[in-house]
Design an enzyme around this catalytic site. Structure first.
Site, PDB file in Angstrom:
ATOM      1  N   HIS A 176      37.949  42.846  45.536  1.00  0.00           N
ATOM      2  CA  HIS A 176      38.536  43.935  44.733  1.00  0.00           C
ATOM      3  C   HIS A 176      38.626  45.160  45.682  1.00  0.00           C
ATOM      4  CE1 HIS A 176      37.377  46.590  41.263  1.00  0.00           C
ATOM      5  NE2 HIS A 176      38.552  46.661  41.324  1.00  0.00           N
TER       6      HIS A 176
ATOM      7  N   HIS B 170      39.542  38.868  33.777  1.00  0.00           N
ATOM      8  CA  HIS B 170      39.735  40.019  34.511  1.00  0.00           C
ATOM      9  C   HIS B 170      39.158  39.773  36.211  1.00  0.00           C
ATOM     10  CE1 HIS B 170      38.722  44.435  36.022  1.00  0.00           C
ATOM     11  NE2 HIS B 170      40.173  44.170  36.012  1.00  0.00           N
TER      12      HIS B 170
END
Length: 560
Positions: free
Chosen positions: A167, A121
Site C-alpha cells: 500500500h 479491496h
C-alpha cells in the site's frame, strides 16, 4: 440433572441446574398435526415437508433419506419418528434455513455487467491500511470464501528491478508479486469455478510492466483470458469464463504523469485534476505485452460526472469511485449510474480515511447497479457480515445476478430510478423460537463469571433504506438454552437486495453486551417453515454447535 458451579469468592459458590432443551410449542403442534398417532412415518414426514415447510418438490426418497440420517440416534424408532427424534431433525443440518450446499441456479450466460461480484479491496493486507503486514494469506482466505475480485497494488522494489505489492505511501510491509500470483493460481477455483478478476493498481515503468506481463503469462498460462480486440462492445459471461483469470487495470500514473505518487485509495474523495486522463491515450504508451493482458479496461474520462458515466455503445469499461464519490454522485446522477452499470462495470472502494480497514454500506452501490463493491475482507463488523450474507446466494459462487429492474429499460429508454418511492413486495414473518449450543462451544464463564448467560437476539433486515428494520427479543436470564418464542414482522420492498441479519448478544449490566454469534442470509433464498440457522463468529467462521431455531413465512402485502 447436571449442575454448574460459579465461584464468587473463596467461601461462596453459585450453583445452577442445567437442563436439556425440550421441544417447544411450535414443534409439538406441528408434530401432532402430521403424526396424530404419536409416530411420524415417512409418508407423514413427506406431507410435513410439502405442506408445512413449503417444499413443493419434496419426494418420498428425500423423506426416507432424512429418516436414514437419524438412525444413529438412540431416540430413533424403526417404525417412525417420535417427537424427540423429529425435534432433533429440525435442529440438524438437513433442515437449514439456507443450505450451504445449494447449487448455482442463476442464469450465468449474461454479460459480466449483469452480476454483482464478491470483491476485495487491498486484498494483500493483514490488518489496517497504514502499518499492517502484506501477505499472501489474506488473498488465499478471500478466495476460499468465494471472493472473485482480488486487488493488488504494484510498486517497484527499493532497487527498481522487481515488482512488489504494498500500500503505497504507508508503513505497510511489501510482499512479492510472484508469491501473490502463485497464491491466486493455487486457490482461485477451490471455492468456485467462476472467473477471478485481478485488478492491478500499478505504478510501474515500461520495463517493470514487461516483467509483470511475463510473470502473469508464466503463472496462469492457458487460464489467462485475453482478447485480441482492443475494445469490446459487451463483456463475456461468467459461464463462458469458467476457471479463467482476467486482468483489469488502467495505465500507470507515475511514469506517464510526472511520477505523481498518489494512489486511488489515498486520494479519498478529491482527485487532483492531473490524474483525470483519457485511458485510451495512455494505453497507447503502455508496452504491448502489458496492454495485451488487459481483459477489462479501466479508466476515468476527463471532465466531471457526466463524462465519467458516459456510455460508449462501441466499447465497455470499468470505472472506479470511492464510497464518498458514489454517494455524492447518487444525489444528482442516480439514473445515469444505473444506465452506465447496465453495460459497464462500476467498482466502489472504501474512502481513504478508513485506515482501520472498516467498511461501508454496500447497498448504496448495489441499488445503483455497482457490480464491484470492494470491501476490506481482513476485519469484521456488520457491513462485512452483510457482504458474506449477500454472497451466500447462488450457491456461494461469488456471482449474484442483478435484479431485473436494474437491467431493464422502458419504452422511452427510461431506467430504474433509485430515488423513487417503492411499494411493499412481501411481508416476512420470523419467529425466534430458541437457541442452543453455547454451552458446548464456550467455557461456562465465557459470558459471566458468576452465572449462566442472559441471551437476547436482535433480528432485522439489511437492505435499501426503506427496508432497514431491527427487532429485539426479550432477555432470558441465567440460561444456556434460551426459549423466546417471539414473532416479528418485516415489510420488504426490494427482497432481491434484502439480507436477514441475526445477532445474539449477552446482556451485561456493567457495560457493552457480549457477542454470542451472528448470521446473515439472502432473503430470497430462505426456506420457509420451522428451520434452524447456524451462527458464526466475528470473523465469519461457523460455530460447531451454536444455532437458532426459527419459523419463517412470507405473505402478500396487506394492500394487494
Amino acid at each position: 440433572m447436571p449442575k454448574q458451579n460459579f465461584k464468587v469468592c473463596w467461601c461462596w459458590r453459585r450453583i445452577f441446574k442445567t437442563r436439556v432443551v425440550e421441544p417447544p410449542r411450535d414443534v409439538v403442534i406441528a408434530f401432532q398435526r402430521f403424526a396424530p398417532n404419536g409416530t411420524m412415518t415417512v409418508d407423514d414426514l413427506l406431507k410435513f415437508l410439502i405442506e408445512h415447510q413449503g417444499e413443493k418438490n419434496a419426494t418420498k426418497e428425500g423423506a426416507q433419506a432424512i429418516f436414514d440420517s437419524l438412525k444413529h440416534l438412540n431416540i430413533f424408532h424403526r417404525r417412525g419418528l417420535h417427537l424427540e427424534a423429529f425435534f432433533r431433525y429440525l435442529l440438524g443440518d438437513n433442515n437449514l434455513a439456507h443450505p450451504p450446499y445449494s447449487q448455482v441456479h442463476h442464469d450465468m450466460n449474461a454479460p459480466l455487467s449483469h452480476y454483482f461480484l464478491f470483491t476485495g479491496h487491498n486484498s494483500y493486507l493483514t490488518g489496517n491500511q497504514v502499518s499492517s503486514s502484506s501477505s499472501v494469506e489474506p488473498i488465499k482466505d478471500s478466495l476460499l470464501r468465494g471472493v472473485r475480485v482480488i486487488e493488488l497494488d504494484l510498486w517497484p522494489n527499493s532497487k527498481g528491478n522487481d515488482v512488489e505489492v504494498r500500500h503505497g505511501g504507508t508503513l505497510t510491509s511489501p510482499v512479492d508479486l510472484q508469491n501473490c500470483l502463485q497464491a491466486i493460481k493455487e486457490c482461485a477455483f477451490l471455492a468456485s469455478e467462476y472467473p477471478v478478476v485481478i485488478t492491478f493498481e500499478d505504478h510501474l515503468n515500461a520495463n517493470l510492466q514487461k516483467l509483470v506481463a511475463k510473470m502473469v503469462i508464466d503463472t496462469f498460462g492457458d487460464t489467462l483470458y485475453r482478447t485480441e480486440a482492443e475494445n469490446i462492445e459487451q463483456f463475456p459471461s461468467p459461464e463462458s469464463l469458467k476457471k479463467m483469470i482476467l486482468i483489469s487495470t488502467k495505465p500507470p500514473k507515475e511514469y506517464l504523469q510526472e511520477n505523481a505518487e498518489v494512489s486511488e485509495s489515498e486520494m479519498g474523495t478529491k482527485r487532483p485534476s492531473y490524474l483525470e486522463h483519457v485511458p485510451d491515450e495512455d494505453e497507447e504508451k503502455a508496452v504491448p505485452q502489458y496492454r495485451q493482458l488487459i481483459a477489462i479496461h479501466a479508466g476515468k474520462l476527463k471532465g466531471g460526472l457526466d463524462n465519467w458515466l458516459s456510455d460508449d455503445p462501441k466499447k465497455v469499461r470499468r470505472l472506479s469511485l470511492s464510497e464518498q464519490e458514489l454517494e455524492n454522485a447518487t444525489k444528482t446522477h442516480g439514473t445515469k449510474i444505473v444506465r452506465f452499470t447496465q453495460r459497464n462495470l462500476l467498482r466502489v472502494f472504501p474512502k481513504g480515511t478508513r485506515v482501520d480497514s472498516s467498511n461501508y454500506n454496500p447497498f448504496v452501490g448495489w441499488m445503483h447497479g455497482a457490480q464491484m463493491v470492494a470491501f476490506n475482507m481482513q476485519g469484521h463488523g456488520k457491513h462485512l457480515w452483510i457482504m458474506h450474507g449477500m454472497f451466500k446466494a447462488n450457491g456461494g459462487c461469488g456471482y449474484v445476478k442483478k435484479p431485473d429492474f436494474l437491467l431493464q429499460r422502458g419504452p422511452n429508454d427510461e431506467v430504474f430510478d433509485p430515488s423513487a418511492p417503492l411499494a411493499i413486495k412481501t411481508v416476512m414473518r420470523v419467529k425466534v423460537i430458541l437457541g442452543e449450543g453455547w454451552h458446548q462451544d464456550f467455557h461456562h464463564t465465557a459470558f459471566d463469571r458468576y452465572s449462566p448467560p442472559d441471551f437476547y437476539t436482535r433480528i432485522g433486515i439489511a437492505g435499501v433504506p426503506e427496508d432497514k428494520d431491527v427487532k429485539q427479543t426479550s432477555i432470558i436470564e441465567d440460561e444456556w438454552l434460551p426459549v423466546w418464542e417471539e414473532e416479528f414482522e418485516f415489510q420488504i420492498r426490494v427482497p432481491e437486495l434484502a439480507v436477514l441479519r441475526i445477532q445474539v448478544l449477552e446482556y451485561d449490566t456493567a457495560g457493552r453486551p457480549d457477542f454470542g454469534g451472528q448470521a446473515c442470509f439472502p432473503v430470497t433464498e430462505l426456506r420457509t417453515g420451522i428451520r434452524n440457522v447456524p451462527l458464526f463468529d466475528k470473523k465469519g467462521d461457523k460455530y460447531k454447535h451454536v444455532r437458532l431455531l426459527l419459523s419463517i413465512n412470507f405473505e402478500r402485502p396487506y394492500d394487494l
